[in-house]
Every structure is written in C-alpha cells, then in structure tokens.
Design a protein around this motif. Structure first.
Motif, PDB file in Angstrom:
ATOM      1  N   GLU A   8      50.282  41.770  34.627  1.00 11.85           N
ATOM      2  CA  GLU A   8      50.664  41.373  35.832  1.00 11.85           C
ATOM      3  C   GLU A   8      51.859  40.438  35.555  1.00 11.85           C
ATOM      4  OE1 GLU A   8      48.328  41.621  39.170  1.00 11.85           O
ATOM      5  OE2 GLU A   8      49.623  40.285  40.427  1.00 11.85           O
ATOM      6  N   LYS A   9      51.622  39.337  34.626  1.00 11.52           N
ATOM      7  CA  LYS A   9      52.479  38.146  34.409  1.00 11.52           C
ATOM      8  C   LYS A   9      53.826  38.778  33.723  1.00 11.52           C
ATOM      9  CE  LYS A   9      52.647  34.287  31.367  1.00 11.52           C
ATOM     10  NZ  LYS A   9      51.627  34.116  30.188  1.00 11.52           N
ATOM     11  N   GLU A  10      53.452  39.923  32.911  1.00 13.29           N
ATOM     12  CA  GLU A  10      54.636  40.426  32.040  1.00 13.29           C
ATOM     13  C   GLU A  10      55.329  41.276  32.938  1.00 13.29           C
ATOM     14  OE1 GLU A  10      55.504  39.644  29.193  1.00 13.29           O
ATOM     15  OE2 GLU A  10      53.893  38.397  28.360  1.00 13.29           O
ATOM     16  N   VAL A  11      54.747  42.013  33.607  1.00  7.44           N
ATOM     17  CA  VAL A  11      55.504  43.061  34.505  1.00  7.44           C
ATOM     18  C   VAL A  11      55.981  42.758  36.034  1.00  7.44           C
ATOM     19  CG1 VAL A  11      55.434  45.586  35.119  1.00  7.44           C
ATOM     20  CG2 VAL A  11      54.333  44.875  32.992  1.00  7.44           C
ATOM     21  N   GLY A  12      55.026  41.781  36.674  1.00 12.71           N
ATOM     22  CA  GLY A  12      55.438  41.413  37.843  1.00 12.71           C
ATOM     23  C   GLY A  12      55.190  42.071  38.869  1.00 12.71           C
ATOM     24  N   ILE A  13      54.345  43.208  38.936  1.00  8.91           N
ATOM     25  CA  ILE A  13      53.963  44.026  40.113  1.00  8.91           C
ATOM     26  C   ILE A  13      52.248  43.947  40.063  1.00  8.91           C
ATOM     27  CG2 ILE A  13      55.860  45.482  40.395  1.00  8.91           C
ATOM     28  CD1 ILE A  13      54.516  47.654  39.032  1.00  8.91           C
ATOM     29  N   PRO A  14      51.597  44.290  41.238  1.00  7.73           N
ATOM     30  CA  PRO A  14      50.213  44.339  41.280  1.00  7.73           C
ATOM     31  C   PRO A  14      49.475  45.027  40.376  1.00  7.73           C
ATOM     32  CG  PRO A  14      51.165  44.053  43.414  1.00  7.73           C
ATOM     33  CD  PRO A  14      52.250  44.300  42.595  1.00  7.73           C
ATOM     34  N   ILE A  15      48.781  44.562  39.496  1.00  8.91           N
ATOM     35  CA  ILE A  15      47.948  45.452  38.737  1.00  8.91           C
ATOM     36  C   ILE A  15      46.492  45.513  39.203  1.00  8.91           C
ATOM     37  CG2 ILE A  15      47.118  45.903  36.225  1.00  8.91           C
ATOM     38  CD1 ILE A  15      50.214  45.444  36.291  1.00  8.91           C
ATOM     39  N   ILE A  16      45.975  46.939  39.516  1.00 12.87           N
ATOM     40  CA  ILE A  16      44.618  46.855  40.044  1.00 12.87           C
ATOM     41  C   ILE A  16      43.720  47.238  39.156  1.00 12.87           C
ATOM     42  CG2 ILE A  16      43.209  47.722  41.877  1.00 12.87           C
ATOM     43  CD1 ILE A  16      45.683  46.505  43.005  1.00 12.87           C
ATOM     44  N   ASP A  17      42.627  46.407  38.861  1.00 11.73           N
ATOM     45  CA  ASP A  17      41.815  46.227  37.776  1.00 11.73           C
ATOM     46  C   ASP A  17      40.436  46.922  38.501  1.00 11.73           C
ATOM     47  OD1 ASP A  17      40.499  44.768  35.236  1.00 11.73           O
ATOM     48  OD2 ASP A  17      38.950  45.253  36.717  1.00 11.73           O
ATOM     49  N   PRO A  18      39.940  48.206  37.879  1.00 11.93           N
ATOM     50  CA  PRO A  18      39.088  49.085  38.465  1.00 11.93           C
ATOM     51  C   PRO A  18      37.819  48.304  38.689  1.00 11.93           C
ATOM     52  CG  PRO A  18      39.719  49.788  36.454  1.00 11.93           C
ATOM     53  CD  PRO A  18      40.625  48.782  36.669  1.00 11.93           C
ATOM     54  N   VAL A  19      37.426  47.527  37.846  1.00 10.87           N
ATOM     55  CA  VAL A  19      36.017  46.829  37.939  1.00 10.87           C
ATOM     56  C   VAL A  19      35.952  45.843  39.107  1.00 10.87           C
ATOM     57  CG1 VAL A  19      34.339  45.206  36.823  1.00 10.87           C
ATOM     58  CG2 VAL A  19      35.108  46.968  35.570  1.00 10.87           C
ATOM     59  N   ILE A  20      37.199  44.820  39.376  1.00 10.48           N
ATOM     60  CA  ILE A  20      37.347  44.113  40.237  1.00 10.48           C
ATOM     61  C   ILE A  20      37.264  44.768  41.774  1.00 10.48           C
ATOM     62  CG2 ILE A  20      38.766  42.095  41.318  1.00 10.48           C
ATOM     63  CD1 ILE A  20      39.401  41.293  38.639  1.00 10.48           C
ATOM     64  N   ALA A  21      38.122  45.636  41.718  1.00 15.73           N
ATOM     65  CA  ALA A  21      38.258  46.692  42.837  1.00 15.73           C
ATOM     66  C   ALA A  21      37.050  47.215  43.402  1.00 15.73           C
ATOM     67  CB  ALA A  21      39.105  47.844  42.574  1.00 15.73           C
ATOM     68  N   ALA A  22      36.016  47.560  42.389  1.00 13.44           N
ATOM     69  CA  ALA A  22      34.623  48.089  42.737  1.00 13.44           C
ATOM     70  C   ALA A  22      33.905  47.031  43.352  1.00 13.44           C
ATOM     71  CB  ALA A  22      33.866  48.572  41.600  1.00 13.44           C
ATOM     72  N   GLY A  23      34.158  45.888  42.875  1.00  9.31           N
ATOM     73  CA  GLY A  23      33.446  44.511  43.527  1.00  9.31           C
ATOM     74  C   GLY A  23      33.911  44.276  44.871  1.00  9.31           C
ATOM     75  N   ALA A  24      35.112  44.440  45.224  1.00  8.02           N
ATOM     76  CA  ALA A  24      35.842  44.336  46.361  1.00  8.02           C
ATOM     77  C   ALA A  24      35.102  45.150  47.406  1.00  8.02           C
ATOM     78  CB  ALA A  24      37.225  44.269  46.379  1.00  8.02           C
TER      79      ALA A  24
END
Lengths: 224, 224
Positions: free
Chosen positions: A192-208
């Motif tokens: 996300e830092k290098e590319v500058g668009i939101p990166i959706i992490d599947p494990v964090i998404a599952a938590g949400a």
C-alpha cells in the motif's frame, strides 16, 4: 466491551505454534474485540493447491468447524482465500462461518468498483471471481515467485510491488490479495505504501466481517 | 481501546435532534469503538428522491465533508443508500469516506452470492446495482408504501415482510435494504426474524466498513 471468541481454521498442517497462530494474532491486533483460537487440518503440510487437495481438505475442515461449534465459539473463520468448505460449513453449524476470500473481495467493493487481484502464483480463486463479478478488471502475480518464502526475499517483495503497480496502471482502484500466505508475511502495508491504493488483506477482512456479523446479531437481539 | 470520531452526513434536512442523530446512535450501539457526530444538509427537508435533488444535494454534502475533515474526524460516512457525492468526496479529502449503499451491498457479498434488494419505493440505487453486478438476482418493495412513515404502521411493516418473503422465494440468500430510511426505523431485526435470512442494514454496514478502514490503517502504521 464484550470479547467474542473466534475459531480460526488454517487449511495447511503447521507444527510451529507461532506460525499456526499468526493469522489469529493479525486479527487480534486489528480487532482486539476478538479472541482467536487457531487450529489446522492434519496431514496436509502443503495445504490446498489444486482440486484434489481441496477435496481432501474439506472433510477435515468440516470436522474442525463442528468441533469449534461444540466448544461454543461465537464465529468461525476459514482462513484461506479460496473459501474451502465455507458453503458446506454454513449449512453444518448455526454460528457464522466466514471465508477469507469472500470477505476480502466483498470488502474491496466498499472501497471502489475497479478491483484487481494480486495472486501468489495460481489463478484467482473462484469465490473471489464470483464476488467481484464484472468489477474484477485485472489479475496479476509476482514474476518468478512460487511460494510465500520467495515473497519474503528482497527480489520476491520487489516482484510483488511490480505486479501491484501493473494492476494500478490498468486502472485498478483497490487490490485484493488472492492468498492468505500474503497475510502471513504481512505484505499489504508495504504494498500500500509503495503503490498508493488500498490493499485488502484477506485475514484482516475476515476479522472485520466476523465483527460485523456478531455485532449485527447482538444489535438484533436488543432490538427484537 | 481507542475511540474513533466519525462525521456522519444525513442527506435530508432534519430539525429534530433525536432524528438527526438516529443513524449515529445505531452505529454507536453496534460499534462502541466509534463516536459519531451527525450533521445534515440544509434546505432539503424531503431529501434526495430524484436526479435533480441529488445534484442539488451534492455541493452541500461536499461542504460538510470538507468541514468534517477540517475538524479532524477520522472518517466520514454519507448515510444514504445511493452513495450521493461519495466518489467526489473521496477525491476531496484524505480521510476515508464511506457510503452506506456501497457498504451494505459489499458486505452482503461476504454472506452469500444470491443477493436481493428490498427498496422502499423507487428502484435499486445505481451504486448497489454496480457493486452487486450479476450477484443481484431480485429486487422488490412493499406494496402501497410511499415513505418510512407508512413502514411504521402495522400494514406497512406487514407489506415489507411480504416483500422480503417474495425475495427469499426467488432464491435470495441475503437481503440488502436499499434505503437508510429503513435503518431509521430499525426494521432489519424484525425482517430477519420473520424471513430467516441475513438482512444487511446499510447504516450498520457503513459502521463496519468505517471500523475496517480505520483499524486497517492503524495496523499498517504499526507494520510499516
């Protein structure tokens, strides 16, 4: 604040306790409302990598799902971007069952409508394809990388960044990581830092999604 | 646990303080991690109900968005299922901007792949159509209902239940509420109890996406 207990299933056999609980720790860090118990399927040290190994894993996953339900967890996460046995598990138990792949691709759509998938090697998991439908506009993977160990090297990380940049150049607004192996090494912040668009992490998404699921039901309980 | 401050924008003019903060209270109840400040656009007591009133509302929404950012909120929710001015607002400010319509339809896809939309009267909002793509399999609305007041009557509630049941009969696995007016009267728990499939409330969904958005960025901060 009430803590919920989540049963998390790793779909590969892991001996190392640290590695086994890695996804759970990532979820607990992002969502301290959740306490995560991690377990893994037996006799599949290489996990799921084709149709045959997925079919082999399914009954093992469903056994763990039933075991978690019997022990009284509030929800169950199947921590793999291919959502193996998620549909079957939903029919088997009465607690919410959450797949990392459907969670990540679904949440991505709350961030934008031009979605790209960054896979580790193979093609985009079917469930991610289905959720994104025609909002999936590009797929890519790091050149020369064949597993998450490669991704942890300097060259592998660079290839992942290059692949993510190629997706952005194609007009992608949000990137879904197509493998929870990329969660294990927590590559999303770097991308996300290098590319500058939101990166959706599947494990964090599952938590949400687990938290949405449980809070939703609690609110219903109060309101009914 | 850290509390985040959310600026929430109602897209109709409301004098009554209770009514103004209703969506905020629903979010705070479901997600005590969020403290919600509610504001509404001026001179549109009937809100947004066609293309013209949407265009009229957009600059007013964007003014409130900028105002919230200047005051230092952590994220902004535009509490309308049509996501008015959400795309423009994302370009205008650096904090996350979340639309209730995209949030609800996105999250629905984490629960199933055969989605139905229950609208108040009009057709399904464009943003919900776009997010769901070919996972949208049916749309319906309560017979004879023309506003949320109707929905609060016994007959209106019954017609809403009937419409939700019709969606289920068409094979729908998850229902998205296509209007945040249905959140105001908190009809989702009642529908879910009567119909027996998940009902995705757009206001609660926006809260979940806001929390995902903020926790994700916090986790990134630690990991970078």
């Amino acid at each position: 604040m009430k803590k919920y207990t989540i049963g998390l299933i790793r779909v590969l056999t892991v001996q190392d306790e640290d590695l086994l609980s890695r996804h759970g720790k990532i979820i607990e860090e992002a969502f301290p409302e959740l306490k995560v118990i991690s377990r893994c399927i037996e006799n599949q040290p290489k996990g799921i990598y084709d149709k045959k190994t997925e079919e082999e894993a399914k009954p093992k996953i469903l056994r763990l799902v039933k075991e978690f339900e019997n022990e009284g967890v509030d929800a169950i996460i199947i921590s793999c971007a291919a959502d193996p046995a998620v549909e079957e598990a939903k029919k088997l138990v009465s607690v919410p069952v959450i797949g990392a792949g459907s969670s990540a691709s679904a949440l991505a759509l709350a961030y934008g409508r031009k979605i790209g998938v960054l896979n580790l090697t193979e093609e985009t998991p079917k469930v991610i394809r289905e959720v994104l439908a025609n909002n999936l506009i590009a797929e890519d993977h790091p050149d020369g990388v064949s597993n998450t160990l490669d991704l942890m090297t300097d060259w592998g990380r660079k290839e992942a960044i290059n692949a993510a940049k190629r997706l952005k150049e194609k007009g992608v607004e949000v990137i879904v990581l197509g493998c929870t192996g990329m969660s294990t090494i927590m590559i999303a912040p770097n991308l996300e830092k290098e590319v500058g668009i939101p990166i959706i992490d599947p494990v964090i998404a599952a938590g949400a999604v687990a938290l949405h699921s449980l809070r939703r039901l609690d609110t219903w309980g109060d309101a009914k």
